[in-house]
Write an enzyme that holds these catalytic residues in place. Structure first.
Site, mmCIF file in Angstrom:
data_model
loop_
_atom_site.group_PDB
_atom_site.id
_atom_site.type_symbol
_atom_site.label_atom_id
_atom_site.label_comp_id
_atom_site.label_asym_id
_atom_site.label_seq_id
_atom_site.Cartn_x
_atom_site.Cartn_y
_atom_site.Cartn_z
ATOM 1 N N CYS A 1 1.359 1.820 -3.715
ATOM 2 C CA CYS A 1 0.568 2.993 -4.125
ATOM 3 C C CYS A 1 -0.875 2.967 -3.646
ATOM 4 O O CYS A 1 -1.273 3.813 -2.855
ATOM 5 C CB CYS A 1 0.591 3.103 -5.646
ATOM 6 S SG CYS A 1 2.208 3.551 -6.255
ATOM 7 N N ILE A 2 -1.642 2.001 -4.139
ATOM 8 C CA ILE A 2 -3.100 2.074 -3.950
ATOM 9 C C ILE A 2 -3.514 2.077 -2.465
ATOM 10 O O ILE A 2 -4.365 2.866 -2.073
ATOM 11 C CB ILE A 2 -3.811 0.947 -4.747
ATOM 12 C CG1 ILE A 2 -3.452 1.040 -6.230
ATOM 13 C CG2 ILE A 2 -5.326 0.994 -4.558
ATOM 14 C CD1 ILE A 2 -3.824 2.338 -6.903
#
Ligand SMILES: NC(=O)c1ccc[n+]([C@@H]2O[C@H](COP(=O)([O-])OP(=O)(O)OC[C@H]3O[C@@H](n4cnc5c(N)ncnc54)[C@H](O)[C@@H]3O)[C@@H](O)[C@H]2O)c1
Length: 422
Positions: free
Chosen positions: A262-263
């Site tokens: 994600c990040i």
């Protein structure tokens, strides 16, 4: 027509499998569809490949009628179809919706009137309306009229003991209000709180705002960590002090870089979209990316500086990496900052070994990194040991005591003659 299945979930990974478990536990009939035969066979034999889902959970699901399949025709039986396939970046850093398009293509082939289709994969705002809807409507049906269409971002936090799919509020945004109603009603069977947005774009953007917020705040402390080191300020002490403010401050901690699905990836979806659509940069994200991506190189330099104190060059020194996953207590090494760090160390001629209680094999640029099975012996033998991930199995103080030099990038220990903190 047999429409007896409550939900077909596409993509039995970190997102799809816990969702299937939750829906099945709430009494819904669920089928898991995946293109990976090994994953499908494993699940049908009661084996989970996802950290947060135990084999016993899969056994319970099977007992309740769940099964996994590679047969897309099963989608015809579903009242709801949820898509949870990966949304990676292409080699040039642009969003790669290829797997989503393949999955939606299968859904379109088997779409029945009245079906609710929900996309959960993280993506840029506009995807559901501009990319997904035309494919689904290509057979002549209209979203909002003949079938329902919604976006609902996954918020799963692998390894989080406090928040799972049930007690994490679920955001839903439909193509029409009736589509939002249908999605709200589906998730209400097994999620405590469902939050409605105006439409699909708001739901897509909400997810990206959440992840971008994390990405930027991590970059902020990573940048501060670098100059605090130069100014001889203990940033860990600073964060502990600032965290006592009961309002207006949320603590983020520095580290060797950002990882996971994600990040490091999702904010790119947003900045790419802003640039491609509007022609200007999303400066905060691009800056955060630059800072976070530079952290593994900075860690390599700090390793070099510490070896220098002992009169040792990095070339030929043995560096032991402790914890190579992207976050603690999970076995996932995707996009882990340990990978670029190991690459840099190898390029500079260092020898490296690793230990991770959850990872048996760690390969970097085609090299298998040797795994230290006798941890104490390796800690003592290495010229420097670097804590990258603070798994709960680690007794970090004890490890630091055995090591010749110990570099703690997670702020777990206190500095001593042989221990430095990021
Ligand atoms: N992992 C997380 O922590 C997390 C958290 C929030 C959101 N997300 C988002 O959720 C989405 C899924 O991520 P994930 O971590 O579950 O991925 P994953 O790699 O764990 O699992 C994806 C699964 O989808 C299958 N798959 C790929 N293409 C397919 C197709 N066409 N049809 C059927 N199955 C297919 C793969 O074989 C795999 O088993 C991504 O968009 C991700 O950004 C992930």
């Amino acid at each position: 027509m047999d429409r007896s299945v409550d939900a077909v979930i596409i993509g039995m990974g970190y997102v799809g499998l816990p969702l299937a478990r939750e829906a099945s536990a709430a009494g819904l009939s669920v089928i898991g569809f995946d293109v990976n035969l090994e994953v499908v066979d494993g699940l049908n034999h009661g084996r989970s490949h996802v950290d947060d889902v135990a084999d016993a959970d899969v056994a319970e699901m099977l007992g309740r009628g769940f099964f996994a399949t590679t047969d897309a025709g099963q989608m015809r039986r579903a009242r709801t179809i949820v898509i949870c396939v990966p949304t990676p970046l292409s080699s040039d850093g642009a969003p790669d919706l290829g797997l989503v398009r393949v999955a939606i293509g299968s859904v379109a082939t088997h779409l029945q009137a009245g079906t609710l289709v929900i996309l959960e994969s993280t993506t840029y705002p506009g995807t559901t309306d501009e990319e997904i809807r035309p494919i689904l409507e290509s057979g002549g049906m209209t979203a909002g009229k003949d079938f329902y269409l919604a976006f609902s971002p996954e918020r799963i936090d692998p390894g989080n003991p406090n928040f799972g799919p049930k007690n994490t509020p679920k955001v839903v945004g439909g193509h029409t209000a009736a589509c939002t109603d249908a999605a709200e009603s589906f998730y209400s069977h097994f999620v405590d709180k469902v939050v409605r947005t105006k439409g699909t774009r708001e739901a897509e953007m909400a997810k990206l705002l959440e992840n971008t917020y994390r990405h930027i705040n991590i970059a902020l402390v990573n940048e501060v960590a670098r100059f605090c080191h130069d100014l001889e300020i203990d940033l860990w002490d600073v964060i502990a002090a600032a965290s006592t403010k009961p309002f207006g401050f949320e603590a983020f901690r520095p580290g060797p870089g950002v990882g996971g699905h994600c990040i490091p990836i999702d904010p790119n979806y947003l900045s790419h979209r802003v640039r491609a659509r509007l022609g200007y940069p999303f400066r905060f994200v691009e800056l955060a990316q630059e800072i976070n991506a530079a952290m593994p190189g900075y860690i390599a330099r700090r390793i070099q500086d510490q070896l220098n104190l002992d009169g040792k060059p990095l070339r030929g020194s043995l560096v032991m990496l402790l914890g190579v996953t992207y976050k603690p207590n999970i076995a996932d090494t995707r996009e882990s900052p340990a990978i670029p760090l190991a690459k840099t160390l190898l390029q500079q001629g260092a020898s490296i070994c690793f230990h991770d209680p959850l990872v048996k094999q760690f390969s970097v640029a085609g090299h298998d990194i040797s795994r230290a099975d006798d941890v104490d012996q390796s800690l003592a033998a290495a010229d420097i040991c670097v804590l990258l991930q603070n798994h709960e199995d680690y007794d970090v103080e004890a490890m630091a005591a055995v090591a010749r030099r110990f570099f703690d990038t997670r702020g777990v220990t206190r500095p001593t003659h042989n221990v430095q903190l990021l």
